[in-house]
Scaffold this motif. Structure first.
Motif, mmCIF file in Angstrom:
data_model
loop_
_atom_site.group_PDB
_atom_site.id
_atom_site.type_symbol
_atom_site.label_atom_id
_atom_site.label_comp_id
_atom_site.label_asym_id
_atom_site.label_seq_id
_atom_site.Cartn_x
_atom_site.Cartn_y
_atom_site.Cartn_z
ATOM 1 N N LEU A 1 -2.068 -22.012 2.170
ATOM 2 C CA LEU A 1 -2.092 -21.097 3.304
ATOM 3 C C LEU A 1 -0.805 -20.276 3.379
ATOM 4 C CD1 LEU A 1 -3.714 -23.368 6.048
ATOM 5 C CD2 LEU A 1 -4.737 -21.386 4.936
ATOM 6 N N SER A 2 0.322 -20.921 3.112
ATOM 7 C CA SER A 2 1.600 -20.204 3.130
ATOM 8 C C SER A 2 1.625 -19.108 2.069
ATOM 9 C CB SER A 2 2.751 -21.182 2.911
ATOM 10 O OG SER A 2 2.820 -22.127 3.940
ATOM 11 N N SER A 3 1.073 -19.428 0.885
ATOM 12 C CA SER A 3 1.034 -18.436 -0.190
ATOM 13 C C SER A 3 0.143 -17.251 0.189
ATOM 14 C CB SER A 3 0.517 -19.103 -1.468
ATOM 15 O OG SER A 3 0.429 -18.171 -2.505
ATOM 16 N N GLN A 4 -1.005 -17.551 0.815
ATOM 17 C CA GLN A 4 -1.901 -16.474 1.242
ATOM 18 C C GLN A 4 -1.247 -15.599 2.302
ATOM 19 O OE1 GLN A 4 -5.453 -18.454 2.502
ATOM 20 N NE2 GLN A 4 -6.168 -18.888 0.424
ATOM 21 N N LEU A 5 -0.508 -16.234 3.231
ATOM 22 C CA LEU A 5 0.172 -15.474 4.276
ATOM 23 C C LEU A 5 1.232 -14.553 3.680
ATOM 24 C CD1 LEU A 5 0.577 -14.960 7.301
ATOM 25 C CD2 LEU A 5 2.175 -16.880 7.340
ATOM 26 N N SER A 6 1.986 -15.058 2.701
ATOM 27 C CA SER A 6 3.009 -14.226 2.049
ATOM 28 C C SER A 6 2.373 -13.050 1.324
ATOM 29 C CB SER A 6 3.813 -15.088 1.073
ATOM 30 O OG SER A 6 4.486 -16.126 1.741
ATOM 31 N N SER A 7 1.221 -13.302 0.665
ATOM 32 C CA SER A 7 0.536 -12.231 -0.056
ATOM 33 C C SER A 7 0.052 -11.142 0.901
ATOM 34 C CB SER A 7 -0.643 -12.814 -0.839
ATOM 35 O OG SER A 7 -1.339 -11.796 -1.505
ATOM 36 N N ILE A 8 -0.469 -11.563 2.061
ATOM 37 C CA ILE A 8 -0.937 -10.591 3.061
ATOM 38 C C ILE A 8 0.223 -9.741 3.564
ATOM 39 C CG2 ILE A 8 -1.894 -10.365 5.385
ATOM 40 C CD1 ILE A 8 -3.618 -12.811 4.739
ATOM 41 N N GLN A 9 1.355 -10.375 3.842
ATOM 42 C CA GLN A 9 2.523 -9.636 4.321
ATOM 43 C C GLN A 9 3.014 -8.645 3.267
ATOM 44 O OE1 GLN A 9 5.213 -12.784 5.335
ATOM 45 N NE2 GLN A 9 4.385 -13.032 7.396
ATOM 46 N N GLU A 10 2.997 -9.026 1.997
ATOM 47 C CA GLU A 10 3.432 -8.106 0.926
ATOM 48 C C GLU A 10 2.474 -6.913 0.825
ATOM 49 O OE1 GLU A 10 3.687 -10.405 -2.591
ATOM 50 O OE2 GLU A 10 5.519 -11.476 -1.986
ATOM 51 N N ASN A 11 1.168 -7.173 0.962
ATOM 52 C CA ASN A 11 0.193 -6.072 0.891
ATOM 53 C C ASN A 11 0.392 -5.083 2.035
ATOM 54 O OD1 ASN A 11 -1.012 -7.083 -1.411
ATOM 55 N ND2 ASN A 11 -2.517 -8.302 -0.284
ATOM 56 N N VAL A 12 0.669 -5.608 3.239
ATOM 57 C CA VAL A 12 0.904 -4.734 4.390
ATOM 58 C C VAL A 12 2.137 -3.868 4.163
ATOM 59 C CG1 VAL A 12 1.526 -4.690 6.834
ATOM 60 C CG2 VAL A 12 -0.273 -6.229 6.026
ATOM 61 N N GLN A 13 3.216 -4.475 3.662
ATOM 62 C CA GLN A 13 4.432 -3.702 3.379
ATOM 63 C C GLN A 13 4.182 -2.638 2.315
ATOM 64 O OE1 GLN A 13 7.380 -6.581 2.355
ATOM 65 N NE2 GLN A 13 7.659 -7.324 4.459
ATOM 66 N N MET A 14 3.387 -2.968 1.292
ATOM 67 C CA MET A 14 3.106 -2.011 0.231
ATOM 68 C C MET A 14 2.297 -0.828 0.780
ATOM 69 S SD MET A 14 3.557 -1.189 -2.863
ATOM 70 C CE MET A 14 4.210 -2.699 -3.544
ATOM 71 N N GLN A 15 1.342 -1.110 1.666
ATOM 72 C CA GLN A 15 0.556 -0.025 2.257
ATOM 73 C C GLN A 15 1.438 0.929 3.054
ATOM 74 O OE1 GLN A 15 -2.566 -1.811 4.507
ATOM 75 N NE2 GLN A 15 -3.669 -2.576 2.718
ATOM 76 N N TRP A 16 2.381 0.373 3.816
ATOM 77 C CA TRP A 16 3.292 1.236 4.579
ATOM 78 C C TRP A 16 4.168 2.082 3.644
ATOM 79 C CZ3 TRP A 16 2.997 2.686 9.364
ATOM 80 C CH2 TRP A 16 2.330 1.894 10.310
ATOM 81 N N LEU B 1 3.382 3.074 0.607
ATOM 82 C CA LEU B 1 2.545 4.110 -0.003
ATOM 83 C C LEU B 1 2.288 5.259 0.977
ATOM 84 C CD1 LEU B 1 -0.047 1.912 -1.948
ATOM 85 C CD2 LEU B 1 1.773 3.335 -2.914
ATOM 86 N N ARG B 2 2.029 4.906 2.234
ATOM 87 C CA ARG B 2 1.805 5.960 3.226
ATOM 88 C C ARG B 2 3.052 6.812 3.432
ATOM 89 N NH1 ARG B 2 -1.498 2.432 7.806
ATOM 90 N NH2 ARG B 2 -3.380 2.076 6.553
ATOM 91 N N GLY B 3 4.200 6.144 3.481
ATOM 92 C CA GLY B 3 5.446 6.893 3.636
ATOM 93 C C GLY B 3 5.711 7.789 2.439
ATOM 94 N N GLY B 4 5.381 7.298 1.231
ATOM 95 C CA GLY B 4 5.577 8.116 0.036
ATOM 96 C C GLY B 4 4.661 9.328 0.004
ATOM 97 N N MET B 5 3.408 9.150 0.482
ATOM 98 C CA MET B 5 2.475 10.281 0.520
ATOM 99 C C MET B 5 2.948 11.352 1.503
ATOM 100 S SD MET B 5 -1.115 8.154 0.393
ATOM 101 C CE MET B 5 -2.084 9.645 0.613
ATOM 102 N N VAL B 6 3.434 10.908 2.669
ATOM 103 C CA VAL B 6 3.927 11.882 3.650
ATOM 104 C C VAL B 6 5.136 12.642 3.108
ATOM 105 C CG1 VAL B 6 4.986 12.111 5.931
ATOM 106 C CG2 VAL B 6 3.030 10.599 5.620
ATOM 107 N N ALA B 7 6.051 11.902 2.468
ATOM 108 C CA ALA B 7 7.245 12.552 1.919
ATOM 109 C C ALA B 7 6.867 13.524 0.793
ATOM 110 C CB ALA B 7 8.225 11.502 1.415
ATOM 111 N N GLY B 8 5.884 13.119 -0.049
ATOM 112 C CA GLY B 8 5.452 13.993 -1.138
ATOM 113 C C GLY B 8 4.805 15.259 -0.629
ATOM 114 N N ALA B 9 3.982 15.108 0.439
ATOM 115 C CA ALA B 9 3.341 16.292 1.015
ATOM 116 C C ALA B 9 4.382 17.249 1.595
ATOM 117 C CB ALA B 9 2.350 15.852 2.103
ATOM 118 N N GLY B 10 5.413 16.690 2.243
ATOM 119 C CA GLY B 10 6.471 17.541 2.794
ATOM 120 C C GLY B 10 7.231 18.274 1.698
ATOM 121 N N LEU B 11 7.465 17.599 0.580
ATOM 122 C CA LEU B 11 8.183 18.231 -0.532
ATOM 123 C C LEU B 11 7.369 19.378 -1.128
ATOM 124 C CD1 LEU B 11 10.600 18.242 -2.438
ATOM 125 C CD2 LEU B 11 9.409 16.528 -3.834
ATOM 126 N N ILE B 12 6.056 19.155 -1.290
ATOM 127 C CA ILE B 12 5.202 20.198 -1.865
ATOM 128 C C ILE B 12 5.150 21.415 -0.951
ATOM 129 C CG2 ILE B 12 2.825 20.751 -2.470
ATOM 130 C CD1 ILE B 12 2.556 17.843 -3.441
#
Length: 204
Positions: A156-171, A173-184
């Motif tokens: 369960l601890s391993s699954q919880l850590s994996s979920i937290q890492e996925n959430v951080q990665m999604q944030w 990616l979203r921040g990178g897309m916004v920054a890329g759109a602003g640069l373009i």
């Protein structure tokens, strides 16, 4: 009238605290405590598996129980099915080991007492050895159950850590897309055609 109502409320409060039932947290990794009877209420802390608590009240609609942690003094609401009337497997294991040591000590004392008749000693020793064998089997079973629970908690601890890492990665990616759109946009805007002013040409 108000005085009688106040006395009734105080009497109910004293009665609830007086009849608080002691319970134990089941063998989960940990449980979130909420400020009210439901998962939609704010999380106010956690309670670990095996901790002794007092059940102050029970909400039948949400099936949540209001608890008070004996060691830390904190309180909150948790799901009522996470409470148990018996101590945890870990505590049972320690208690069983203590009983095992006491039985072994009694067995040694009985062997050292030479004043008893050989028949009486033999019967008593046989009974204690049988009891000792039973307690060893119970200890082995408790060890196995505890190992299984620890493995599940680790999973369960391993699954919880994996979920937290996925959430951080999604944030990220979203921040990178916004920054890329602003640069373009910043690169395209200077090359857009500007509107010409015809006012001066009209006067000419």
């Amino acid at each position: 009238m108000k005085y009688k109502l106040l006395l009734s409320v105080l009497a109910l409060g004293v009665s609830a605290s007086t009849f608080a039932a002691q319970r134990y947290i089941t063998n989960d990794l940990f449980i979130y405590m909420h400020s009210g009877p439901g998962n939609n209420y704010r999380i106010v802390g956690t309670v670990n598996a095996g901790e002794a608590v007092n059940e102050l009240e029970y909400d039948s609609d949400s099936q949540f129980a209001h608890i008070h942690i004996i060691d830390s003094g904190k309180d909150g609401w948790i799901e009522a099915d996470k409470l148990s009337n018996t101590v945890s497997l870990d505590a049972q294991l320690k208690q069983n080991q203590t009983q095992l040591q006491q039985t072994q000590q009694q067995l040694k004392q009985l062997k050292a007492e030479t004043q008893q008749t050989e028949q009486s000693k033999s019967e008593t020793i046989d009974q204690l050895q049988q009891q000792l064998s039973t307690e060893k089997q119970q200890t082995t079973q408790l060890h196995q159950q505890l190992s299984t629970i620890m493995a599940e908690n680790k999973k369960l601890s391993s699954q919880l850590s994996s979920i937290q890492e996925n959430v951080q990665m999604q944030w990220l990616l979203r921040g990178g897309m916004v920054a890329g759109a602003g640069l373009i946009l910043g690169l395209i805007i200077p090359y857009l055609p500007r509107r010409k002013k015809h006012k001066e040409e009209r006067w000419m």
